[in-house]
Every structure is written in C-alpha cells, then in structure tokens.
Design an enzyme around this catalytic site. Structure first.
Site, mmCIF file in Angstrom:
data_model
loop_
_atom_site.group_PDB
_atom_site.id
_atom_site.type_symbol
_atom_site.label_atom_id
_atom_site.label_comp_id
_atom_site.label_asym_id
_atom_site.label_seq_id
_atom_site.Cartn_x
_atom_site.Cartn_y
_atom_site.Cartn_z
ATOM 1 N N SER A 15 19.570 -7.319 15.690
ATOM 2 C CA SER A 15 19.317 -6.467 14.529
ATOM 3 C C SER A 15 20.389 -5.386 14.378
ATOM 4 O O SER A 15 20.807 -5.076 13.251
ATOM 5 C CB SER A 15 17.922 -5.842 14.609
ATOM 6 N N ASN A 16 20.855 -4.822 15.473
ATOM 7 C CA ASN A 16 21.949 -3.854 15.370
ATOM 8 C C ASN A 16 23.244 -4.548 14.974
ATOM 9 O O ASN A 16 24.067 -3.985 14.249
ATOM 10 C CB ASN A 16 22.129 -3.094 16.684
ATOM 11 N N ARG A 67 27.970 -10.640 39.511
ATOM 12 C CA ARG A 67 28.129 -9.853 38.290
ATOM 13 C C ARG A 67 29.588 -9.680 37.896
ATOM 14 O O ARG A 67 29.941 -9.782 36.717
ATOM 15 C CB ARG A 67 27.461 -8.487 38.463
ATOM 16 N N ARG A 93 22.196 -7.212 30.238
ATOM 17 C CA ARG A 93 22.789 -7.417 31.550
ATOM 18 C C ARG A 93 23.314 -6.090 32.073
ATOM 19 O O ARG A 93 23.839 -5.271 31.304
ATOM 20 C CB ARG A 93 23.952 -8.417 31.499
ATOM 21 N N HIS A 111 20.947 3.474 23.069
ATOM 22 C CA HIS A 111 19.767 3.450 23.928
ATOM 23 C C HIS A 111 18.599 4.075 23.169
ATOM 24 O O HIS A 111 18.763 5.124 22.533
ATOM 25 C CB HIS A 111 20.056 4.243 25.206
#
Length: 216
Positions: A15-16, A67, A93, A111
C-alpha cells in the site's frame, strides 16, 4: 534534472508502494521508482509494480544461508538498477549490520508509531495497552539498531475512544500514505541534511516535518 532513482523493498500488500507510485506520476515529482524487490514471490505489491511498468525482482531469504548473504543479494539487485535511495515499504526482514552500513543515509523506513515509542511489532496494540492519546507514524533513516535511526518526519493521529488495533492501524496507515511520498520528495529535492543523529530538512518551515491527521 535527472530524477532520484528509488528502489522499494516489500514483503506484502504494497500500500505504501502504491502511494509512492501515485506520487511519482506527477511531472514535478523529483524521484522515480527504478525497481521493486520482494523477498516473497506471492507479495501482492509485485502486481502493483508490474501494472505500473516498474521492474520487479524476487530475492528469497530462503535461498540464502544467513542474513548477510541475503542482504548482499538484495543490494546487488538494487545496484543493478542504479538505485540511489532505498525505501522500505512493509519489508518484513531484519537486516544484518552490513546492509544499513552499505546504504548508510540512503535507506529509509516508515514505522507505525511515534518513535522512539513502541518499537518492534504489534505497535498499535502496544499503544492501546499504554493508554496513549496520540499515535502516528515515523519516517526515519535505517541503522543497524532496530527502529532506532534518526527521525526525518512524523505524522500524528488521535487515539479515539473505542479504538481497536485494526481501526488505529487503518488511521495511521492513511497518514503513512501522506508522509512517505513527502519524505521521498525531500530526498529528491536534495533537502535532507544529516548531522550525526539529527536530520534537518532544509529550505522548509520547521513545522513541515510534522503532519497532523485531518481525521477525528
């Protein structure tokens, strides 16, 4: 003047990403999306990017032993497309220290809380449990410490009587869609000045970096 080339990392609905794509359609918008990378092949946001003619790539974390190896593969994809600014848009992630160091001051996230309050996950649940009266979202630079990078801008929303995690999340998300394209615009206009742990947006009124919801 060439537009800033942005790479967007997603894991889900996008959506962003959709808000950024819509903003970038404006002729005077100083940034363009060069690629969208997802760690999940079934992320709905990939279809949004493809419909807009934006190159997409899938780099699965399951295909890498750790990672940092995964982070390096994602970075290689971004570099292949000439990305100058990396935008996290629901990318689920946690990076190794290598990635935010490689993209230092060129990696941003949004955030869904007014940082430094309520880091991590389920932040609306945390906010409701704490009884706060105001919540919102924060656009910030990404550093190796989770949800701790220098704050660029924030948008505030009221916490209303009877709010649930879902209703508060939806109210905050609408402000994310206002704030994130604005912050990317500032990067494209060269307005972002970083001094250690502080970010200044130059050439704008000091209150331009705090948005208030029009909703009640």
């Amino acid at each position: 003047m060439a537009k800033l080339k942005v790479g967007v990392l997603i894991s889900g609905r996008g959506s962003n990403l959709a808000a950024l794509i819509e903003a970038a359609r404006a002729a005077d918008y100083p940034a363009g999306i060069g690629c969208v990378v997802s760690n999940k092949a079934d992320a709905p946001g990939l279809s949004i990017a493809a419909a807009a003619g934006i190159p997409t790539a899938i780099v699965s974390h399951r295909d890498h032993p750790d990672r940092e190896t995964f982070d390096r593969a994602v970075s290689a994809e971004l570099e292949r497309h000439g990305v100058e600014l990396v935008v996290l848009a629901g990318f689920m992630r946690i990076f190794s220290p290598w990635f935010p160091t490689r993209w230092a001051n060129r990696l941003i996230n949004i955030h869904p809380s007014l940082l430094p309050a309520f880091k991590g996950t389920h932040v609306q649940r945390q906010a409701l449990a704490a009884g706060v009266r105001v919540s919102g979202c924060t656009a910030h630079l990404v550093t190796p410490d989770l949800d701790s990078g220098p704050i660029i801008a924030q948008a505030a929303v009221p916490v209303l009587a009877g709010d649930t995690e879902e209703t508060l999340s939806a109210r905050i998300l609408r402000q994310e869609h206002r704030l994130y394209p604005l912050v990317v615009r500032w990067f494209g206009e060269g307005r972002i000045a970083i001094d250690g742990e502080t970010v200044e947006v130059t050439g704008l009124a000091c209150d331009a970096t705090l948005l208030f919801s029009r909703e009640t």
